[in-house]
Structure formats: structure tokens, C-alpha cells
Write a protein that holds these residues in place. Structure first.
Motif, PDB file in Angstrom:
ATOM      1  N   GLY A  24       0.856  -1.195   0.000  1.00 38.09           N
ATOM      2  CA  GLY A  24       0.000   0.000   0.000  1.00 38.09           C
ATOM      3  C   GLY A  24       0.882   1.231   0.000  1.00 38.09           C
ATOM      4  O   GLY A  24       1.839   1.324   0.792  1.00 38.09           O
ATOM      5  N   TYR A  25       0.604   2.166  -0.920  1.00 34.90           N
ATOM      6  CA  TYR A  25       1.459   3.354  -1.045  1.00 34.90           C
ATOM      7  C   TYR A  25       0.608   4.614  -0.963  1.00 34.90           C
ATOM      8  O   TYR A  25       0.714   5.516  -1.771  1.00 34.90           O
ATOM      9  N   GLY A  26      -0.297   4.625   0.030  1.00 35.22           N
ATOM     10  CA  GLY A  26      -1.166   5.789   0.220  1.00 35.22           C
ATOM     11  C   GLY A  26      -0.579   6.724   1.267  1.00 35.22           C
ATOM     12  O   GLY A  26       0.629   6.989   1.278  1.00 35.22           O
ATOM     13  N   GLY A  46       4.697  -3.030  -2.482  1.00 37.00           N
ATOM     14  CA  GLY A  46       3.700  -3.933  -3.077  1.00 37.00           C
ATOM     15  C   GLY A  46       2.457  -3.136  -3.393  1.00 37.00           C
ATOM     16  O   GLY A  46       1.810  -2.596  -2.489  1.00 37.00           O
ATOM     17  N   ASN A  47       2.142  -3.005  -4.669  1.00 33.37           N
ATOM     18  CA  ASN A  47       0.968  -2.214  -5.075  1.00 33.37           C
ATOM     19  C   ASN A  47       0.606  -2.544  -6.514  1.00 33.37           C
ATOM     20  O   ASN A  47       1.442  -3.007  -7.287  1.00 33.37           O
ATOM     21  N   ARG A  48      -0.661  -2.260  -6.845  1.00 37.86           N
ATOM     22  CA  ARG A  48      -1.054  -2.364  -8.257  1.00 37.86           C
ATOM     23  C   ARG A  48      -0.300  -1.314  -9.072  1.00 37.86           C
ATOM     24  O   ARG A  48       0.185  -0.331  -8.517  1.00 37.86           O
ATOM     25  N   GLN A  49      -0.282  -1.514 -10.398  1.00 35.88           N
ATOM     26  CA  GLN A  49       0.405  -0.541 -11.257  1.00 35.88           C
ATOM     27  C   GLN A  49      -0.585   0.572 -11.629  1.00 35.88           C
ATOM     28  O   GLN A  49      -0.898   0.772 -12.795  1.00 35.88           O
ATOM     29  N   ASP A  50      -1.109   1.262 -10.625  1.00 33.05           N
ATOM     30  CA  ASP A  50      -2.026   2.373 -10.893  1.00 33.05           C
ATOM     31  C   ASP A  50      -1.354   3.671 -10.447  1.00 33.05           C
ATOM     32  O   ASP A  50      -0.128   3.752 -10.409  1.00 33.05           O
ATOM     33  N   ASP A  51      -2.150   4.685 -10.092  1.00 29.86           N
ATOM     34  CA  ASP A  51      -1.538   5.967  -9.716  1.00 29.86           C
ATOM     35  C   ASP A  51      -0.619   5.849  -8.496  1.00 29.86           C
ATOM     36  O   ASP A  51       0.436   6.478  -8.433  1.00 29.86           O
ATOM     37  N   VAL A  80      -2.517  -0.797   3.467  1.00 29.31           N
ATOM     38  CA  VAL A  80      -3.691  -0.530   2.621  1.00 29.31           C
ATOM     39  C   VAL A  80      -4.827  -0.116   3.555  1.00 29.31           C
ATOM     40  O   VAL A  80      -4.723  -0.235   4.772  1.00 29.31           O
ATOM     41  N   ARG A  81      -5.908   0.367   2.978  1.00 32.33           N
ATOM     42  CA  ARG A  81      -7.030   0.821   3.795  1.00 32.33           C
ATOM     43  C   ARG A  81      -7.550  -0.313   4.673  1.00 32.33           C
ATOM     44  O   ARG A  81      -7.604  -1.462   4.231  1.00 32.33           O
ATOM     45  N   ASP A  82      -7.947   0.021   5.903  1.00 33.13           N
ATOM     46  CA  ASP A  82      -8.360  -1.004   6.857  1.00 33.13           C
ATOM     47  C   ASP A  82      -9.498  -1.882   6.341  1.00 33.13           C
ATOM     48  O   ASP A  82      -9.521  -3.076   6.598  1.00 33.13           O
ATOM     49  N   GLU A  83     -10.450  -1.280   5.626  1.00 33.30           N
ATOM     50  CA  GLU A  83     -11.613  -2.086   5.244  1.00 33.30           C
ATOM     51  C   GLU A  83     -11.320  -3.110   4.159  1.00 33.30           C
ATOM     52  O   GLU A  83     -12.036  -4.099   4.032  1.00 33.30           O
TER      53      GLU A  83
HETATM   54  P1  NDP Z   1      -4.861   4.916   2.199  1.00 32.71           P
HETATM   55  O1  NDP Z   1      -6.327   5.025   2.050  1.00 32.71           O
HETATM   56  O2  NDP Z   1      -4.014   6.102   1.943  1.00 32.71           O
HETATM   57  O3  NDP Z   1      -4.345   3.664   1.362  1.00 32.71           O
HETATM   58  C1  NDP Z   1      -4.302   3.653   0.045  1.00 32.71           C
HETATM   59  C2  NDP Z   1      -3.591   2.364  -0.344  1.00 32.71           C
HETATM   60  O4  NDP Z   1      -4.507   1.287  -0.191  1.00 32.71           O
HETATM   61  C3  NDP Z   1      -3.158   2.425  -1.772  1.00 32.71           C
HETATM   62  O5  NDP Z   1      -1.877   1.876  -1.897  1.00 32.71           O
HETATM   63  C4  NDP Z   1      -4.191   1.559  -2.459  1.00 32.71           C
HETATM   64  O6  NDP Z   1      -3.648   0.905  -3.557  1.00 32.71           O
HETATM   65  C5  NDP Z   1      -4.472   0.531  -1.379  1.00 32.71           C
HETATM   66  N1  NDP Z   1      -5.741  -0.153  -1.652  1.00 32.71           N
HETATM   67  C6  NDP Z   1      -6.990   0.370  -1.622  1.00 32.71           C
HETATM   68  N2  NDP Z   1      -7.894  -0.569  -1.972  1.00 32.71           N
HETATM   69  C7  NDP Z   1      -7.191  -1.690  -2.231  1.00 32.71           C
HETATM   70  C8  NDP Z   1      -7.545  -2.990  -2.619  1.00 32.71           C
HETATM   71  N3  NDP Z   1      -8.818  -3.354  -2.808  1.00 32.71           N
HETATM   72  N4  NDP Z   1      -6.551  -3.908  -2.793  1.00 32.71           N
HETATM   73  C9  NDP Z   1      -5.266  -3.572  -2.581  1.00 32.71           C
HETATM   74  N5  NDP Z   1      -4.866  -2.357  -2.191  1.00 32.71           N
HETATM   75  C10 NDP Z   1      -5.810  -1.430  -2.030  1.00 32.71           C
HETATM   76  O7  NDP Z   1      -4.532   4.272   3.634  1.00 32.71           O
HETATM   77  P2  NDP Z   1      -3.892   4.957   4.921  1.00 32.71           P
HETATM   78  O8  NDP Z   1      -2.449   5.218   4.655  1.00 32.71           O
HETATM   79  O9  NDP Z   1      -4.760   6.048   5.394  1.00 32.71           O
HETATM   80  O10 NDP Z   1      -4.022   3.761   5.956  1.00 32.71           O
HETATM   81  C11 NDP Z   1      -3.134   2.664   5.934  1.00 32.71           C
HETATM   82  C12 NDP Z   1      -3.056   2.122   7.363  1.00 32.71           C
HETATM   83  O11 NDP Z   1      -2.476   3.114   8.200  1.00 32.71           O
HETATM   84  C13 NDP Z   1      -4.397   1.769   7.956  1.00 32.71           C
HETATM   85  O12 NDP Z   1      -4.233   0.640   8.779  1.00 32.71           O
HETATM   86  C14 NDP Z   1      -4.736   2.988   8.810  1.00 32.71           C
HETATM   87  O13 NDP Z   1      -5.598   2.703   9.880  1.00 32.71           O
HETATM   88  C15 NDP Z   1      -3.330   3.319   9.324  1.00 32.71           C
HETATM   89  N6  NDP Z   1      -3.154   4.697   9.781  1.00 32.71           N
HETATM   90  C16 NDP Z   1      -3.503   5.744   8.949  1.00 32.71           C
HETATM   91  C17 NDP Z   1      -3.295   7.042   9.349  1.00 32.71           C
HETATM   92  C18 NDP Z   1      -3.552   8.182   8.414  1.00 32.71           C
HETATM   93  O14 NDP Z   1      -3.095   9.262   8.709  1.00 32.71           O
HETATM   94  N7  NDP Z   1      -4.227   8.030   7.304  1.00 32.71           N
HETATM   95  C19 NDP Z   1      -2.750   7.360  10.691  1.00 32.71           C
HETATM   96  C20 NDP Z   1      -2.320   6.209  11.421  1.00 32.71           C
HETATM   97  C21 NDP Z   1      -2.548   4.932  10.985  1.00 32.71           C
HETATM   98  P3  NDP Z   1      -4.427   0.695  -4.937  1.00 32.71           P
HETATM   99  O15 NDP Z   1      -5.767   1.392  -4.853  1.00 32.71           O
HETATM  100  O16 NDP Z   1      -3.492   1.278  -5.900  1.00 32.71           O
HETATM  101  O17 NDP Z   1      -4.528  -0.786  -5.040  1.00 32.71           O
END
Ligand code: NDP
Length: 333
Positions: A24-26, A46-51, A80-83
Motif C-alpha cells: 500500500g502506497y497511500g 507492493g501495489n497495483r500498477q495504478d496511480d 492498505v485501507r483497513d476495510e
Molecule cells: P490509504 O487510504 O491512503 O491507502 C491507500 C492504499 O490502499 C493504496 O496503496 C491503495 O492501492 C491501497 N488499496 C486500496 N484498496 C485496495 C484494494 N482493494 N486492494 C489492494 N490495495 C488497495 O490508507 P492509509 O495510509 O490512510 O491507511 C493505511 C493504514 O495506516 C491503515 O491501517 C490505517 O488505519 C493506518 N493509519 C492511517 C493514518 C492516516 O493518517 N491516514 C494514521 C495512522 C494509521 P491501490 O488502490 O493502488 O490498489
């Protein structure tokens, strides 16, 4: 007494020769990956080849499909997102991990409420920054620390704690301090802030806005007075620095006299608020909230869309827009 770890308690050597997969690269993924690499550790994404994947490549990382990144790594950061995490973990992560690998969660939610159960032969740890993703990177670059909630959920190898602390140091959190706790406690505190403290605080603000606007004061002035000027944010910063009570010294004597004498009138409200907060806390601790939310996810997007529509139609949305434009604040600039 809590255990709080600092730089001196951690050694990056615990991760020597180990590849770290940041899945996850968010928000958190990007910041933690950059910080770990700048700390000299070996990181793949580890991530899909998207944005998100394109961003990781532009930042100079090797980007692999999640399965391949996990197969390569001894340490996996699940960001990656918790859900979506339970599904991603079950299908793409768990099958590719070898015995003794370490999985690191940035939120205790999924493990605490039984949605993910790491296999017994894995180390499982919590490193949950109390900081938004951008702040994790900004603090690191500026040489500042930030707090995290951390803990060993399972130590299969005898190295879980050392590796967890190395991750804390690598992302720059032990410069601030990392307080030890269970996944369940971390998730509970986080949810409580979102479900009790935040809404109660928001209700106080909305009540004051409504009262003052109904009393005839211009909405723009009311919003600037209560929070748009930045004075509230500044006071909260001072509360952080010197404490809730001592920050009163920064206010005028009229302000101090008025808030002490009139503040007493609101004391009784504390009991009502506390009772509601206790109800919310109990729902969280018992797992009833997590169960309810798991059952609601399929309808969540439609629910959020309805809420956004209703929210944008509320008078305060227009008042805020006008005030931000008039005072050149945020996107009104
Ligand atoms: P984001 O919403 O920023 O994560 C986005 C990432 O999730 C992308 O890499 C995206 O990749 C990936 N993702 C989304 N859907 C899918 C899917 N179906 N399959 C695979 N990958 C997917 O997440 P956060 O950084 O906000 O959160 C990550 C963790 O950090 C969580 O556990 C959160 O609770 C924790 N956290 C977050 C904080 C924050 O400030 N946001 C603070 C402290 C902890 P793609 O869509 O390219 O596949």
C-alpha cells in the motif's frame, strides 16, 4: 506505569539483511517507505500498477504485485485501507509469507476484532503512528519525532520486539516516543476519539454556532470568532505544549475570570456527556461496533454519498465558504 521507547531502545541492526515490503502506497505507505529507505533499510513496495504504483516508481522504489513483494520480504508493513485489508491479507499476503516473517499493522482494528488472525508461525506487531501520513514524512525530514502506539501481538521468532523497535526507529517515531499497548487498546482509543470525543466536541461547536447566528450575529463573524481565525488551533497547540490549565495564562484576565466563573455552570453537563461516552466505549470494547460496521460495509458508499449531500446543503457549508473567501483561508485563498 507505561513503557515508552526512544531511539536508545532501538537498533536498526535488528532488520539487517531483511527486505521490507510496504504493502500500500497511500497516506502512510508512502511516508513510511521513504523514511525507512532514508534510514538505510531495504524497501520494496507492493501495489497495483495504478496511480499509487506510479508514485512509488517515481519515488525510485521497485514496485511489485502485492503477492510478489510479500514473497520477497521478511517484514511486511500492511498499509492498505483497513476495510480492504482482511481480503488483501487473506488472498495476497498470508499465502506468500514464510515462517518467521513479521507482519506489522498501523492500526490494531483488524486483529483486535478478529478480522485478521496472523498464523502462529509469524511475528505480528503494531506500529501505529499518532500522526497523519504527511506528518510522518514531514517530521522525519525536519528531524522531529512523533508518537506511536506500539506492541508485540505475537513473538514467534524471539525477535519480534527488536524488529518492531527497529521499524519505529526507521520511520522516525522513537525520536518522539513509542508507547507500548495491545492492538485492542490502540483500536479502542482510536475509535473512542472518533466516536465520542470528536462528536461531543463537534456538538459543542455547532451549538455555539447556531445560538450566536440565531442571536443575530453575522455567520462569518461567528465562524471566525469560534474557529476560522486559527486562534482555537493555536490554543490547542499551547495546550499540547504547556497543558490544559496552564495555557490559561496566555489569555487576558477578563478571559480567565469569565471562563472560570461561567465555566462552573457547565460542570453538570459533564455527567451527561460522560454517560454517553461510556455507552460508546462499551460498544467499542465489546466488539459490537466492529460487528455492526462489518455488516454495514456493503451499503457504506451509498450512506456516505447521502451524508455528503446533506452536509453540503446545511447552511454552515455556505457560511464557511463565504467566510473562507472573505478572509482568504484555505481553499478560499
Ligand atoms: P490509504 O487510504 O491512503 O491507502 C491507500 C492504499 O490502499 C493504496 O496503496 C491503495 O492501492 C491501497 N488499496 C486500496 N484498496 C485496495 C484494494 N482493494 N486492494 C489492494 N490495495 C488497495 O490508507 P492509509 O495510509 O490512510 O491507511 C493505511 C493504514 O495506516 C491503515 O491501517 C490505517 O488505519 C493506518 N493509519 C492511517 C493514518 C492516516 O493518517 N491516514 C494514521 C495512522 C494509521 P491501490 O488502490 O493502488 O490498489
Amino acid at each position: 506505569m507505561s513503557t515508552i521507547y526512544h531511539d536508545a531502545d532501538a537498533s536498526l541492526g535488528a532488520l539487517a539483511g531483511q527486505t521490507i515490503a510496504v504493502v500500500g502506497y497511500g497516506n502512510q505507505g508512502r511516508s513510511q517507505a521513504l523514511n525507512l529507505r532514508d534510514s538505510g533499510l531495504d524497501v520494496v513496495v507492493g501495489n497495483r500498477q495504478d496511480d499509487y504504483g506510479a508514485q512509488a516508481r517515481a519515488d525510485g522504489f521497485e514496485v511489485l504485485p502485492i503477492d510478489d513483494a510479500c514473497a520477497r520480504a521478511r517484514v511486511v508493513l500492511l498499509l492498505v485501507r483497513d476495510e480492504v485489508m482482511p481480503e488483501v491479507y487473506a488472498e495476497r499476503v498470508a499465502p506468500r509469507l514464510s515462517a518467521g516473517a513479521l507482519v506489522c499493522f498501523a492500526s490494531g482494528y483488524n486483529v483486535a476484532f478478529g478480522l485478521i488472525a496472523p498464523a502462529p508461525e509469524l511475528d505480528a506487531v503494531l506500529v501505529a503512528p499518532r500522526m497523519i501520513g504527511l506528518g510522518v514524512r514531514d517530521a522525519f525530514v525536519a528531524g522531529r519525532g512523533f508518537p506511536s502506539f506500539v506492541g508485540v501481538h505475537r513473538d514467534a521468532t524471539g525477535t519480534a520486539k527488536a524488529r518492531m523497535l527497529a521499524l519505529c526507529k526507521g520511520i522516525g517515531s522513537t525520536r518522539g516516543g513509542c508507547i507500548e499497548m495491545s492492538m485492542h487498546d490502540e483500536a479502542t482509543l482510536d475509535l473512542f476519539t472518533e466516536q465520542a470525543f470528536g462528536p461531543a466536541f463537534g456538538r459543542v461547536m455547532m451549538t455555539a454556532v447556531d445560538l450566536l447566528v440565531d442571536a443575530g450575529y453575522p455567520p462569518e463573524a461567528v465562524l471566525v470568532e469560534l474557529y476560522l481565525s486559527g486562534e482555537l488551533a493555536y490554543s490547542l497547540e499551547k495546550i499540547r505544549e504547556v497543558g490544559m490549565l496552564r495555557q490559561m495564562d496566555f489569555h487576558s484576565h477578563t478571559s480567565q475570570y469569565g471562563s472560570i466563573t461561567r465555566g462552573a455552570r457547565f460542570l453538570a453537563l459533564g455527567d451527561a456527556i460522560r454517560a454517553k461516552m461510556a455507552e460508546v466505549l462499551e460498544e467499542i470494547r465489546s466488539g459490537r461496533f466492529a460487528e455492526e460496521w462489518s455488516g454495514q460495509r456493503a451499503q457504506a458508499d451509498a450512506l456516505f454519498a447521502r451524508i455528503r449531500q446533506a452536509r453540503d446543503a446545511m447552511p454552515i457549508a455556505e457560511w464557511e465558504r463565504r467566510a473562507r473567501a472573505a478572509f482568504r483561508i484555505g481553499d478560499g485563498q
